[in-house]
Design a protein around this motif. Structure first.
Motif, PDB file in Angstrom:
ATOM      1  N   PHE A  43      -8.696   0.929   1.122  1.00  0.00           N
ATOM      2  CA  PHE A  43      -8.216   0.895   2.500  1.00  0.00           C
ATOM      3  C   PHE A  43      -9.268   1.428   3.474  1.00  0.00           C
ATOM      4  CE2 PHE A  43      -3.588   1.366   0.792  1.00  0.00           C
ATOM      5  CZ  PHE A  43      -3.562   0.015   0.494  1.00  0.00           C
ATOM      6  N   HIS A  59       2.734 -10.197  -1.205  1.00  0.00           N
ATOM      7  CA  HIS A  59       2.861  -9.365  -0.009  1.00  0.00           C
ATOM      8  C   HIS A  59       1.535  -8.785   0.471  1.00  0.00           C
ATOM      9  CE1 HIS A  59       2.820  -6.776  -3.460  1.00  0.00           C
ATOM     10  NE2 HIS A  59       2.560  -5.747  -2.684  1.00  0.00           N
ATOM     11  N   ASP A  60       0.448  -9.112  -0.196  1.00  0.00           N
ATOM     12  CA  ASP A  60      -0.865  -8.574   0.189  1.00  0.00           C
ATOM     13  C   ASP A  60      -1.799  -9.612   0.795  1.00  0.00           C
ATOM     14  OD1 ASP A  60      -0.265  -5.993  -0.842  1.00  0.00           O
ATOM     15  OD2 ASP A  60      -0.823  -6.641  -2.864  1.00  0.00           O
ATOM     16  N   ARG A  76      -1.534  -6.355   6.469  1.00  0.00           N
ATOM     17  CA  ARG A  76      -0.668  -7.224   5.669  1.00  0.00           C
ATOM     18  C   ARG A  76       0.730  -7.389   6.262  1.00  0.00           C
ATOM     19  NH1 ARG A  76      -1.745  -3.645   0.497  1.00  0.00           N
ATOM     20  NH2 ARG A  76      -1.378  -2.141   2.163  1.00  0.00           N
ATOM     21  N   ARG A 107       4.730 -10.020   5.716  1.00  0.00           N
ATOM     22  CA  ARG A 107       5.888  -9.261   5.227  1.00  0.00           C
ATOM     23  C   ARG A 107       7.078  -9.373   6.182  1.00  0.00           C
ATOM     24  NH1 ARG A 107       2.450  -3.855   3.279  1.00  0.00           N
ATOM     25  NH2 ARG A 107       1.388  -4.917   1.577  1.00  0.00           N
ATOM     26  N   ASP A 123       2.289   3.615   2.323  1.00  0.00           N
ATOM     27  CA  ASP A 123       1.861   2.281   1.901  1.00  0.00           C
ATOM     28  C   ASP A 123       3.092   1.452   1.497  1.00  0.00           C
ATOM     29  OD1 ASP A 123       0.390   0.083   1.123  1.00  0.00           O
ATOM     30  OD2 ASP A 123      -0.252   0.948  -0.790  1.00  0.00           O
ATOM     31  N   ARG A 145       6.406  -5.325 -13.130  1.00  0.00           N
ATOM     32  CA  ARG A 145       5.145  -5.817 -12.586  1.00  0.00           C
ATOM     33  C   ARG A 145       4.356  -4.534 -12.321  1.00  0.00           C
ATOM     34  NH1 ARG A 145       2.557  -4.259  -7.624  1.00  0.00           N
ATOM     35  NH2 ARG A 145       1.289  -5.965  -6.869  1.00  0.00           N
ATOM     36  N   TYR A 191       4.479   1.891  -1.964  1.00  0.00           N
ATOM     37  CA  TYR A 191       3.518   1.968  -3.074  1.00  0.00           C
ATOM     38  C   TYR A 191       2.899   3.377  -3.148  1.00  0.00           C
ATOM     39  CZ  TYR A 191       4.039  -2.955  -4.130  1.00  0.00           C
ATOM     40  OH  TYR A 191       4.567  -4.163  -4.506  1.00  0.00           O
ATOM     41  N   PHE A 223      -6.778   4.159  -3.080  1.00  0.00           N
ATOM     42  CA  PHE A 223      -6.149   3.582  -1.883  1.00  0.00           C
ATOM     43  C   PHE A 223      -6.128   4.658  -0.781  1.00  0.00           C
ATOM     44  CE2 PHE A 223      -5.200   0.996  -5.503  1.00  0.00           C
ATOM     45  CZ  PHE A 223      -5.422  -0.275  -5.012  1.00  0.00           C
ATOM     46  N   ASP A 273       1.593  -2.347 -10.878  1.00  0.00           N
ATOM     47  CA  ASP A 273       0.682  -2.318  -9.739  1.00  0.00           C
ATOM     48  C   ASP A 273      -0.742  -1.981 -10.199  1.00  0.00           C
ATOM     49  OD1 ASP A 273       0.729  -2.340  -6.759  1.00  0.00           O
ATOM     50  OD2 ASP A 273      -0.061  -0.317  -7.006  1.00  0.00           O
ATOM     51  N   VAL A 274      -1.715  -2.673  -9.657  1.00  0.00           N
ATOM     52  CA  VAL A 274      -3.163  -2.479  -9.910  1.00  0.00           C
ATOM     53  C   VAL A 274      -3.472  -2.011 -11.340  1.00  0.00           C
ATOM     54  CG1 VAL A 274      -3.751  -2.195  -7.482  1.00  0.00           C
ATOM     55  CG2 VAL A 274      -3.250  -0.159  -8.782  1.00  0.00           C
ATOM     56  N   HIS A 280      -1.245   5.665  -9.041  1.00  0.00           N
ATOM     57  CA  HIS A 280      -1.291   6.791  -8.100  1.00  0.00           C
ATOM     58  C   HIS A 280       0.128   7.162  -7.745  1.00  0.00           C
ATOM     59  CE1 HIS A 280      -1.900   2.814  -6.186  1.00  0.00           C
ATOM     60  NE2 HIS A 280      -0.827   3.166  -5.511  1.00  0.00           N
ATOM     61  N   GLU A 310      -0.632  -6.678 -12.304  1.00  0.00           N
ATOM     62  CA  GLU A 310      -1.371  -7.102 -11.116  1.00  0.00           C
ATOM     63  C   GLU A 310      -2.847  -6.860 -11.384  1.00  0.00           C
ATOM     64  OE1 GLU A 310      -2.046  -6.263  -6.363  1.00  0.00           O
ATOM     65  OE2 GLU A 310      -1.695  -4.613  -7.744  1.00  0.00           O
TER      66      GLU A 310
HETATM   67  C1  GLC Z   1      -1.149  -3.260  -4.948  1.00  0.00           C
HETATM   68  C2  GLC Z   1       0.025  -3.609  -4.065  1.00  0.00           C
HETATM   69  C3  GLC Z   1      -0.328  -3.279  -2.658  1.00  0.00           C
HETATM   70  C4  GLC Z   1      -0.611  -1.794  -2.562  1.00  0.00           C
HETATM   71  C5  GLC Z   1      -1.669  -1.375  -3.560  1.00  0.00           C
HETATM   72  C6  GLC Z   1      -1.708   0.105  -3.740  1.00  0.00           C
HETATM   73  O1  GLC Z   1      -2.250  -4.034  -4.687  1.00  0.00           O
HETATM   74  O2  GLC Z   1       0.371  -4.945  -4.243  1.00  0.00           O
HETATM   75  O3  GLC Z   1       0.677  -3.655  -1.765  1.00  0.00           O
HETATM   76  O4  GLC Z   1      -1.022  -1.461  -1.274  1.00  0.00           O
HETATM   77  O5  GLC Z   1      -1.434  -1.901  -4.829  1.00  0.00           O
HETATM   78  O6  GLC Z   1      -0.561   0.531  -4.418  1.00  0.00           O
END
Ligand code: GLC
Length: 544
Positions: A149, A329-330, A392, A396, A64, A202, A67, A168, A204-205, A107, A268
């Protein structure tokens, strides 16, 4: 380093997001890297940004795009080394740019040694670091949760006969944040980077970290439309995210940051405004900036955007600092969503609202989503659910520094096509053109830095109709008026008290700076103006 009026750098500053794989490639392998980013920092500095947020560059199998982290305290060789990282921080700080890292605590990669141990046996001491459950009575997954996903969010591990949970990809097993050892391990990783001079994270999630203790089934989403909505929206994430206990987890992360001076915690979070603002926490124990994505999520319509701003402003707790984002980026790029002319209006909006703006690299060039041929598709969100337009990769694409075939991004073959249209919008092509998007961004940022009313002033809506959106920003005696036309057809606005006569400070569509307006403002389509009031007699009423 506190700015005047005792605002923090993350309050009156501007954040610039660098997608690490796509900014600049120093070693010619076609993928961006830390040395490349370091070599291009003059650009965000010249633009007037105050911080760069760099997306993950940690060791990762890249399922990913990084990520999926296999080591929280290292640098993937594709991006360079810890030395390159230290160099990057030094170069950034030398230019007055703060450095914000992506922390991905929800994760890990399935290759992370923690998961390798965890899956090795039900008795392994790290078993409980992840979320393992027996199959349901019918032999299927433990509950009905769906992966972001696509497909079930549970994967059977044949070795131990249990399922593990992944919000994810299956290669991204979720950590168990109810386990204090997990919390401490991530806190230590945070300290590792903070000690190296990082100015914040930042996260993530962030709203995903804690799940319902009983892992109850999510209810069906009554508004789901097959074909229109991604499969992951079939259920409402009532039990899989945004649980009350997450706020304690955020408070603990905040406490780690507070061991250091002047660091920032950004989260996020994709939630409705009323749930989002809870992430500021009580008494300064939450995130400094829970990302506000509502300018992206709302339809591009003056009344809708006005409603978003008003509800957000109204919901912010005391002392909470707002923030705004137009892209990342998403999600599709703003110019692709609303067109070139409105992307200029959006720039004026982003940089004149109350709250920290975050720019996504290339937004300042008006970059568009690129076409990525099937053979070059990289994104797991696309490969897991092909043909649905969920990929996405298009947002990018490599940063076009010049208009040559690889945009000056790499001497090799870029990992994604730069896109011909985007090459024509390169930094070199726009830098000296006063009418370019890049020049507009730079002037807007300079104006925001020069005018405390824009950077930190209060926000007051001005009644407007149709496609016009208007508001006042005030600091001390200085008040500015922002009028935006969110459509291509002309509109008008009765100038409010104090602005019976005004003068243009900046224009999206090309009205000359210094143009004077009186009484009734006719705003051409796609125009956006920042106005200062003219005192009776025609002199600008400046505070100084
Ligand atoms: C966040 C990131 C994204 C990633 C997801 C899982 O939403 O911005 O790019 O795929 O988390 O880590």
């Amino acid at each position: 380093m506190t700015s005047d009026d005792s605002y923090r750098w993350w309050q009156d500053g501007i954040v610039y997001q660098v997608y690490a794989r796509s900014f600049a490639d120093a070693d010619g392998d076609g993928v961006g890297d830390l040395a490349g980013i370091a070599s291009r920092l003059d650009h965000p500095a010249w633009l007037g940004a105050n911080a760069v947020w760099v997306t993950p560059f940690f060791p990762s199998p890249m399922v990913d795009g990084g990520y999926d982290v296999a080591d929280y305290v290292g640098v993937d060789p594709a991006f360079g080394s810890l030395r390159d990282f230290d160099h990057l921080v030094g170069e950034a700080h030398a230019r007055g740019l703060r450095v914000i890292l992506d922390l991905v605590p929800n994760h890990t990669s399935d290759r992370h040694p923690w998961f390798v141990e965890s899956r090795s046996s039900p008795d392994n001491p790290r078993r409980d670091w992840y979320i393992w459950r027996d199959a349901a009575a019918d032999g299927g997954p433990p509950n009905n949760w769906i992966s972001e996903f696509g497909g079930p969010a549970w994967t059977l591990d044949p070795g131990t006969g249990q399922f593990y949970y992944h919000a994810f990809a299956s290669a991204q097993p979720d950590l168990n944040w109810r386990n204090p050892e997990v919390r401490h391990a991530i806190h230590d990783a945070m300290r590792f980077w903070l000690e190296r001079g990082v100015d914040g994270f930042r996260v993530d999630v962030l709203w995903h970290l804690v799940k319902d203790e009983a892992l109850r089934d999510n209810p069906a989403n009554p508004d789901y439309v097959e074909g229109r909505d991604p499969p992951s929206r079939r259920l409402l994430p009532v039990y899989s995210a945004d649980q009350p206990e997450v706020h304690e987890v955020v408070a603990e992360m905040r406490a780690v940051l507070d061991e250091y001076d002047e660091r920032v915690l950004i989260g996020e979070i994709y939630l409705p405004v009323d749930r989002l603002v809870a992430y500021y926490g009580r008494e300064g124990r939450g995130a400094h900036l829970p990302f506000n994505f509502h300018l992206i999520l709302a339809p591009w319509d003056a009344r809708e955007i006005e409603a978003v701003i008003d509800s957000y402003e109204g919901a912010l707790p005391d002392d909470a600092w707002p923030n705004w984002v137009l892209g990342n980026h998403d999600l599709p790029r703003v110019a692709s969503r609303i067109g070139d002319a409105q992307a200029r209006v959006a720039a004026v909006l982003l940089l004149s609202l109350r709250g920290t703006p975050t720019l996504y690299y290339g937004e300042e060039l008006g970059l568009r989503d690129v076409h990525v041929p099937d053979a070059l598709v990289q994104d797991v969100r696309e490969t897991n659910q092909p043909g649905r337009g969920l990929g996405r990769d298009p947002v990018r694409s490599p940063m076009p520094w010049d208009s040559t075939a690889t945009g000056g991004f790499t001497t090799g073959v870029p990992w994604l096509p730069p896109g011909e249209g985007n090459l024509a919008r390169s930094v070199a092509a726009q830098r000296d053109d006063p009418g370019s998007m890049l020049s507009l961004y730079r002037r807007l940022i300079a104006l925001r830095h020069a005018e405390r009313a824009l950077a930190v002033g209060s926000y007051r809506p001005v009644p407007a109709l149709g496609s016009i959106l208007a508001y006042r920003r005030q600091h001390a005696e200085r008040e500015l008026l922002v009028c935006l036309n969110l459509a291509g057809v002309a509109g008008s606005l009765q100038l409010p008290d104090g602005f019976e006569a005004g003068r243009v400070l900046i224009s999206a569509a090309g009205a000359a700076e210094g143009t004077e307006v009186r009484g009734h403002l006719e705003l051409p389509g796609d125009e956006a103006l920042v106005l200062e009031p003219l005192a009776p007699g025609g002199r600008a009423a400046r505070e100084r």
